[in-house]
Enzyme design. Sequence first.
Site, PDB file in Angstrom:
ATOM      1  N   ASP A   1      -4.325   3.908  -4.296  1.00 22.86           N
ATOM      2  CA  ASP A   1      -3.924   2.511  -4.560  1.00 22.86           C
ATOM      3  C   ASP A   1      -2.421   2.407  -4.383  1.00 22.86           C
ATOM      4  OD1 ASP A   1      -4.388  -0.259  -5.508  1.00 22.86           O
ATOM      5  OD2 ASP A   1      -3.175   0.352  -7.213  1.00 22.86           O
ATOM      6  N   SER A   2      -1.947   1.179  -4.235  1.00 20.39           N
ATOM      7  CA  SER A   2      -0.504   0.969  -4.122  1.00 20.39           C
ATOM      8  C   SER A   2       0.215   1.384  -5.407  1.00 20.39           C
ATOM      9  CB  SER A   2      -0.216  -0.507  -3.854  1.00 20.39           C
ATOM     10  OG  SER A   2      -0.674  -1.278  -4.946  1.00 20.39           O
TER      11      SER A   2
ATOM     12  N   CYS B   1      -7.890  -0.262  -3.343  1.00 20.46           N
ATOM     13  CA  CYS B   1      -6.858  -1.286  -3.194  1.00 20.46           C
ATOM     14  C   CYS B   1      -7.362  -2.272  -2.154  1.00 20.46           C
ATOM     15  CB  CYS B   1      -5.574  -0.602  -2.713  1.00 20.46           C
ATOM     16  SG  CYS B   1      -4.227  -1.751  -2.378  1.00 20.46           S
TER      17      CYS B   1
ATOM     18  N   GLU C   1       2.767  -3.811 -12.894  1.00 23.96           N
ATOM     19  CA  GLU C   1       3.485  -2.554 -12.585  1.00 23.96           C
ATOM     20  C   GLU C   1       4.688  -2.375 -13.516  1.00 23.96           C
ATOM     21  OE1 GLU C   1       3.086   0.016 -10.058  1.00 23.96           O
ATOM     22  OE2 GLU C   1       1.058  -0.796  -9.892  1.00 23.96           O
TER      23      GLU C   1
ATOM     24  N   CYS D   1      -8.506  -7.793  -6.447  1.00 27.56           N
ATOM     25  CA  CYS D   1      -7.357  -6.894  -6.514  1.00 27.56           C
ATOM     26  C   CYS D   1      -7.636  -5.949  -7.676  1.00 27.56           C
ATOM     27  CB  CYS D   1      -6.067  -7.672  -6.764  1.00 27.56           C
ATOM     28  SG  CYS D   1      -4.659  -6.616  -7.179  1.00 27.56           S
TER      29      CYS D   1
ATOM     30  N   HIS E   1      -5.778  -4.359  -9.580  1.00 32.56           N
ATOM     31  CA  HIS E   1      -4.935  -4.514 -10.776  1.00 32.56           C
ATOM     32  C   HIS E   1      -5.538  -5.531 -11.752  1.00 32.56           C
ATOM     33  CE1 HIS E   1      -1.825  -2.501  -8.372  1.00 32.56           C
ATOM     34  NE2 HIS E   1      -1.009  -2.497  -9.415  1.00 32.56           N
TER      35      HIS E   1
HETATM   36  N1  DGL Z   1      -4.287  -3.206  -6.437  1.00 35.36           N
HETATM   37  C1  DGL Z   1      -4.116  -3.560  -5.096  1.00 35.36           C
HETATM   38  C2  DGL Z   1      -5.171  -4.487  -4.587  1.00 35.36           C
HETATM   39  O1  DGL Z   1      -6.274  -4.293  -4.885  1.00 35.36           O
HETATM   40  C3  DGL Z   1      -2.746  -3.786  -4.601  1.00 35.36           C
HETATM   41  C4  DGL Z   1      -1.889  -4.809  -5.178  1.00 35.36           C
HETATM   42  C5  DGL Z   1      -0.481  -4.777  -4.600  1.00 35.36           C
HETATM   43  O2  DGL Z   1       0.081  -3.696  -4.476  1.00 35.36           O
HETATM   44  O3  DGL Z   1       0.029  -5.858  -4.300  1.00 35.36           O
HETATM   45  O4  DGL Z   1      -4.962  -5.394  -3.857  1.00 35.36           O
END
Ligand code: DGL
Length: 270
Positions: free
Chosen positions: A7-8, A70, A162, A194, A196
């Site tokens: 993931d990011s 992600c 984050e 997403c 997150h």
């Molecule tokens: N958690 C990620 C997603 O599912 C990335 C969010 C990001 O880094 O902007 O999109």
Amino acid sequence: MAVGIFDSGLGGLTVLDAVEKRLPEASFVYLGDNAHAPYGVRDPENIYELTRGHVQTLWDRGCDLVILACNTASAAALRRMQEAGVPEGKRVLGVFVPLIEALTERQWGDNSPPREVAVKHVALFATPATVSSRAFQRELAYRAIGVDVEAQSCGGVVDAIEEGDMILAEALVRSHVDALKRKMPEPQAAVLGCTHYPLVQDVFQAALGPDVKLFSQPALVADSLADYLERRPNMQGSGEQSVYLTTGDPGRVSDRATQFLRRSITFEAV
Ligand code: DGL
């Protein structure tokens, strides 16, 4: 060696937690690119390059199967990586398909033509890059017809998570839900597109109201991975212990991850 989860940043931990609970015998190598998060405000080429590099790192560490936990990376890089060809014996999978299969009540591998499904009005909450890619709508169109999707780009939510600023994250979620409702007053279902967002899932549900069915990825991805590994046990690898890697500051990332998962988790520098 183990299954790779990318993931990011911290969002993939929601998927990691679900797969660790679903597959307690398996081991995982988690890689969060916290140094470059958020990905959702980057351009597709940059997301592709970052994602490709980190997936290669996981392959090099012996993970035969890598899950892009992600949506943003899946939207910008997955199809392109698969079309470019992956090394012999390696695989990379994303997180859209299990979600869309659940939404459209399809079984894995059901390749029949797209058909009408029960749900007609769907709200999609995702990062700006995922929304502008239209990857969700494209994958949905392979499986369902007649579904009206209203996408809301949720700027700022990933940054706040984050940074550990959950008060800001929650306020932003409420304002993004309001914005969505102005465009689609009565969605039947909402997709948290997403990884997150499950960290603020209750806030989405409260703002949307109890009648909106919320689709969130962690449990869906865990079930889908369990099913995949049952059919391809050789992709599980033989690692004995899970490893957590970050491109960011390991101390800081460990603290945040421990706070989110409510259990101690220690990151190392990649
Ligand atoms: N958690 C990620 C997603 O599912 C990335 C969010 C990001 O880094 O902007 O999109």
